[in-house]
Design a protein around this motif. Structure first.
Motif, mmCIF file in Angstrom:
data_model
loop_
_atom_site.group_PDB
_atom_site.id
_atom_site.type_symbol
_atom_site.label_atom_id
_atom_site.label_comp_id
_atom_site.label_asym_id
_atom_site.label_seq_id
_atom_site.Cartn_x
_atom_site.Cartn_y
_atom_site.Cartn_z
ATOM 1 N N PHE A 1 -8.366 -1.599 -4.813
ATOM 2 C CA PHE A 1 -9.239 -0.472 -3.979
ATOM 3 C C PHE A 1 -8.248 0.601 -3.546
ATOM 4 O O PHE A 1 -8.520 1.673 -3.560
ATOM 5 C CB PHE A 1 -10.248 -0.898 -3.092
ATOM 6 C CG PHE A 1 -10.983 0.015 -2.367
ATOM 7 C CD1 PHE A 1 -10.660 0.407 -1.042
ATOM 8 C CD2 PHE A 1 -11.984 0.692 -3.168
ATOM 9 C CE1 PHE A 1 -11.689 1.104 -0.324
ATOM 10 C CE2 PHE A 1 -12.724 1.959 -2.331
ATOM 11 C CZ PHE A 1 -12.505 2.036 -1.086
ATOM 12 N N HIS A 2 -7.319 -0.049 -2.568
ATOM 13 C CA HIS A 2 -6.577 0.762 -1.714
ATOM 14 C C HIS A 2 -5.407 1.510 -2.455
ATOM 15 O O HIS A 2 -5.067 2.624 -2.183
ATOM 16 C CB HIS A 2 -6.276 0.124 -0.690
ATOM 17 C CG HIS A 2 -7.145 -0.093 0.433
ATOM 18 N ND1 HIS A 2 -7.977 0.793 1.180
ATOM 19 C CD2 HIS A 2 -7.998 -1.135 1.001
ATOM 20 C CE1 HIS A 2 -8.909 0.256 1.748
ATOM 21 N NE2 HIS A 2 -8.852 -0.883 1.862
ATOM 22 N N ALA A 3 -4.912 0.949 -3.425
ATOM 23 C CA ALA A 3 -3.757 1.388 -4.036
ATOM 24 C C ALA A 3 -4.203 2.009 -5.520
ATOM 25 O O ALA A 3 -3.150 2.372 -6.023
ATOM 26 C CB ALA A 3 -2.605 0.311 -4.487
ATOM 27 N N SER A 4 -5.192 1.755 -5.762
ATOM 28 C CA SER A 4 -5.636 2.104 -7.304
ATOM 29 C C SER A 4 -4.704 1.259 -8.340
ATOM 30 O O SER A 4 -4.547 1.567 -9.482
ATOM 31 C CB SER A 4 -5.551 3.440 -7.628
ATOM 32 O OG SER A 4 -6.521 3.992 -6.980
ATOM 33 N N LEU B 1 0.765 -1.294 0.013
ATOM 34 C CA LEU B 1 0.067 0.033 -0.005
ATOM 35 C C LEU B 1 0.831 1.220 -0.211
ATOM 36 O O LEU B 1 0.348 2.305 -0.514
ATOM 37 C CB LEU B 1 -0.748 0.142 1.180
ATOM 38 C CG LEU B 1 -1.877 -1.165 1.130
ATOM 39 C CD1 LEU B 1 -3.025 -0.804 2.402
ATOM 40 C CD2 LEU B 1 -3.030 -1.072 -0.006
ATOM 41 N N ALA C 1 2.854 0.840 -3.944
ATOM 42 C CA ALA C 1 1.888 0.701 -5.276
ATOM 43 C C ALA C 1 1.207 1.865 -5.417
ATOM 44 O O ALA C 1 0.685 2.656 -4.427
ATOM 45 C CB ALA C 1 1.279 -0.539 -5.257
ATOM 46 N N ASP C 2 0.915 2.268 -6.741
ATOM 47 C CA ASP C 2 -0.178 3.484 -7.194
ATOM 48 C C ASP C 2 -0.669 2.932 -8.325
ATOM 49 O O ASP C 2 -0.174 1.888 -8.864
ATOM 50 C CB ASP C 2 0.588 4.754 -6.667
ATOM 51 C CG ASP C 2 1.513 5.221 -7.942
ATOM 52 O OD1 ASP C 2 2.100 6.161 -7.748
ATOM 53 O OD2 ASP C 2 1.623 4.428 -8.898
ATOM 54 N N HIS C 3 -1.305 3.965 -8.873
ATOM 55 C CA HIS C 3 -1.972 3.616 -10.322
ATOM 56 C C HIS C 3 -1.231 3.605 -11.336
ATOM 57 O O HIS C 3 -1.481 2.963 -12.550
ATOM 58 C CB HIS C 3 -3.123 4.698 -10.648
ATOM 59 C CG HIS C 3 -2.522 6.010 -11.140
ATOM 60 N ND1 HIS C 3 -2.514 6.467 -12.173
ATOM 61 C CD2 HIS C 3 -1.562 6.949 -10.470
ATOM 62 C CE1 HIS C 3 -2.092 7.768 -12.302
ATOM 63 N NE2 HIS C 3 -1.265 7.769 -11.075
#
Lengths: 380, 144, 212
Positions: free
Chosen positions: C92-95, C68, C71-73
């Motif tokens: 959901f949390h990290a997109s 979390l 990581a990102d989108h």
């Protein structure tokens, strides 16, 4: 390079205290509020958002207050704030055709669909200082302020000012005399300057992103130079618009795009003379400028420079700096520029000592042996 | 009323108005956070020449929030740093999925739309006054 | 705005549980910890990952916390088979986009050394941007019951050779790691995410199997 110098901690702490004192100024004068800055210095706030590359009016007002009105410093503050925030994703492309324009003019045709709407503009003022705005002066009667940006809106199209106003550029395009540049859709996300380093040659999407956050003064001078003949662009303003547009975002957990709010933008579309070349017939070519907030001078300049930077693809000789992508794109960011220019204030003591010795050695040679002794003339 | 339309009305609303209207709902079931109101950025995309290649204009500050209310997930994304407004919108989104509360939420959405329409009508009124009426440029003695 | 009407009672998928309770504070601390783990390699750092969450996440807390935070989108994540159920949670949390093959992932979450893809099959980075290689978060290797081989660890960040044991890594990992190190500056970096602890193996680290 500069050297880290110890021993200044106390002086720096005191300097910060003095800075805060001068920022606040005379304590008998009321402290300025963010609401005052946002409402009554809105154009400053808009510039800070555009070049800070962050649409956040309250934060931009805060940055302006903290920077004591130095907008480039405020832009720096906003960029730093932006760097600390998580990215949710990319928006849906905004539809400026659906803008609820509160100002919309064209320099190309007198009669345009929806009419020429002047909106709140300085254009026709006489540039005389108004005593009525001085403290204790009689402020001229004004209406209630027009709600901007965050102002909510009903379904578009109802009033002729929102909804689909037929664009002037579209009219020219339908006649076949205004070019179309590239086509939607494309694969994947467009080049993102915040994620990849800037390298030339850079395609138009990357150039537009760089121009959108570039210093207004720099772009203004380049645009002016271009109009005056340094790689000439002969622009006509097909359409200049100001107003809110809805911002859509496709949240992954929702699986559909939703409206998250409205942002205000200034958009400028130009039609420029083109005598033909590189396999293209004579036609009007396009320039495009778009900024956060109300920034007409910037949007106009951006459109002129955008067109100038297309010289290469249009087979035009590069004769002026405005047409040179490396010159324009590498020097337009005022945070970068300010950083490098300002850094020479920092201690360069060792560098300078090195320069000094080298200079003395050179002078000794120049004067010949037997010349007058130089002060402190010994090897370091 | 489609979910997108309700969410649009919530996102475009004025914070005070939304919170007041949500307050009028009375007691709502307890909820738990899936995600507390969180600030972040949405990179705004635009189209060159208003229609062609997409490019990245700059980022916009936004707040998002998600709640679990009786097994229904409510989500909201709103522009700006607006934790209370965002929470209210997420709760409204969750309640809209509950048959007991759906009519109330739709009513709230309609109120918000009406509020928006009023503000916009005022804006249009003022803006229209600045529209150039070229006919007034022709003076009597110049008329043909 | 595209307005294909969607009825108000349709959700996009199963409701994921809550993530980090204090996202900003937790991700700052976890990031700092990850930096320390890489700066002083093969060194076990203790940290209360459990305390970062309310209800337990669908991944071991150390793995979830790192994922979390990092990581990102823009970072596709690959989940090893035992972690597959955590897809909605991560999305959901990290997109984070979910990568279908490890080679396309920026971050690989492996539940155990057995589920770790061959390191050479991962993104090795680019000569101009070696940092763009895959980052591996490996669970199940720092558990109390781990019985791996003893390594002599040496390289940047270590003042002297260090014994690295109490982990579940075997000869196969040693072989892969040697190949990884040989491709420096390319290659992957590995986080060993354990129960209440973390260790970092940057690609510059040498892990020499020590005969017992």
């Amino acid at each position: 390079m500069y050297v880290a110098v110890k021993g200044g901690q106390k002086a720096i702490t005191e300097a910060h205290k003095l800075l805060e004192e001068t920022r606040r100024g005379d304590l008998s004068v009321p402290e300025i509020s963010l609401a005052q800055i946002q409402n009554q210095m809105g154009l400053a706030v808009d510039r800070v958002q555009a070049e800070g590359s962050l649409y956040a009016p309250k934060l931009a007002a805060l940055a302006t207050k903290q920077a004591k009105g130095d907008l480039v410093e405020a832009i720096f503050l906003l960029r730093a704030a932006r760097a600390s925030l998580k990215r949710f994703g990319y928006s849906e492309p905004i539809e400026t055709a659906s803008m609820r324009a509160r100002r919309r003019v064209s320099g190309t045709f007198k009669d345009i669909p929806g009419g020429q709407i002047l909106g709140p503009t300085f254009d026709y003022t006489h540039r005389l200082l108004k005593r009525s705005l001085m403290d204790g002066g009689q402020a001229p009667p004004g209406g209630a302020p027009i709600p901007i940006a965050k102002g909510p809106g009903a379904q578009p199209g109802a009033d002729g000012l929102g909804g689909e106003l037929l664009g002037v550029a579209t009219i020219l395009e339908r006649e076949g005399i205004l070019e179309t540049v590239g086509t939607a859709p494309e694969d994947g996300e467009p080049f993102d300057l915040t994620r990849q380093p800037l390298e030339v040659p850079l395609a138009r999407p990357g150039r537009l992103q760089a121009l959108a956050r570039a210093d207004e003064g720099f772009l203004l001078a380049l645009a002016y130079s271009s109009q005056r003949g340094f790689g000439s662009v002969h622009p006509f303003v097909a359409e200049l618009k100001l107003g809110p547009v809805e911002l859509g975002f496709r949240a992954p957990e929702l699986g559909m795009p939703i409206t998250v709010g409205e942002i205000e933008v200034t958009e400028c579309q130009t039609a420029n003379q083109f005598k033909g070349g590189a396999g293209k017939p004579p036609m009007f070519t396009r320039g495009y400028g778009l900024t956060f907030g109300h920034n007409e001078r910037k949007a106009l300049s951006m459109a002129i420079v955008d067109r100038a930077l297309r010289a290469g693809e249009l087979g035009e000789a590069i004769k002026g700096p405005a047409q040179n992508p490396e010159f324009v794109l590498y020097h337009g960011d005022n945070v970068e520029a300010s950083g490098f220019v300002s850094h020479i204030k920092l201690p360069h003591y060792v560098d300078f000592q090195a320069e000094l010795s080298m200079l003395r050695a050179m002078r000794k040679k120049f004067n010949g042996s037997g010349g007058p002794p130089e002060p402190d003339d010994k090897d370091e | 009323m489609e979910r997108q339309r309700i969410m649009r009305a919530l996102a475009l609303s004025r914070e005070n108005t939304l919170i007041e209207l949500m307050g009028s709902l009375g007691d709502i079931p307890p909820f738990e956070y899936l995600r507390r109101p969180q600030k972040g950025l949405i990179m705004v995309k635009a189209r060159a020449d208003a229609k062609n290649q997409a490019f990245n204009l700059g980022e916009a500050l936004a707040t998002r929030c998600s709640v679990n209310l009786n097994g229904k997930a409510g989500h909201a994304y709103v522009l700006g740093d607006e934790p209370e407004k965002c929470l209210a919108a997420a709760l409204a989104d969750a309640l809209a999925q509950d048959e007991r509360f759906r009519p109330e939420i739709e009513r709230i959405a309609l109120c918000l739309e009406a509020d928006m329409a009023r503000a916009r009508a005022l804006e249009v009124q003022k803006t229209q006054k600045t529209k150039v009426d070229f006919f007034t440029l022709v003076r009597g003695e110049d008329a043909d | 705005m595209p307005t294909k009407p969607i009825p108000a009672n349709q959700n996009a998928g199963p409701i994921p549980g809550p993530g980090l309770t204090d996202y900003v504070g937790a991700s700052q601390r976890v990031f700092r910890l990850a930096l320390s783990a890489m700066a002083r390699p093969a060194h076990r750092l203790d940290f209360d990952f459990d305390g970062l969450f309310g209800p337990s996440p669908p991944l071991p807390p150390s793995v979830a916390a790192l994922a979390l935070t990092l990581a990102d989108h823009l970072t596709p994540v690959w989940l090893s088979p035992s972690f597959a159920a955590a897809e909605p949670f991560l999305a959901f949390h990290a997109s984070a986009p979910i990568a279908r093959v490890p080679g396309k992932a920026a971050i690989v979450l492996a539940a155990s050394p057995k589920e770790l893809p061959e390191l050479l099959s991962l993104n090795q980075g680019d000569p101009r941007y070696p940092d763009r290689s895959t980052t591996v978060i490996l669970g199940g290797a720092l558990e109390a019951t781990s019985m791996g081989i003893t390594f002599l660890a040496t390289g940047p960040g270590l003042a002297e050779e260090t014994i690295f044991s109490d982990h579940g890594l075997g000869m196969d990992f040693a072989r892969q790691w040697e190949l990884n190190r040989a491709s420096y500056p390319l290659g992957v970096d590995v986080f060993l995410a354990g129960d209440g602890c973390l260790a970092g193996l940057p690609r510059s680290l040498a892990l020499i199997p020590k005969p017992s």
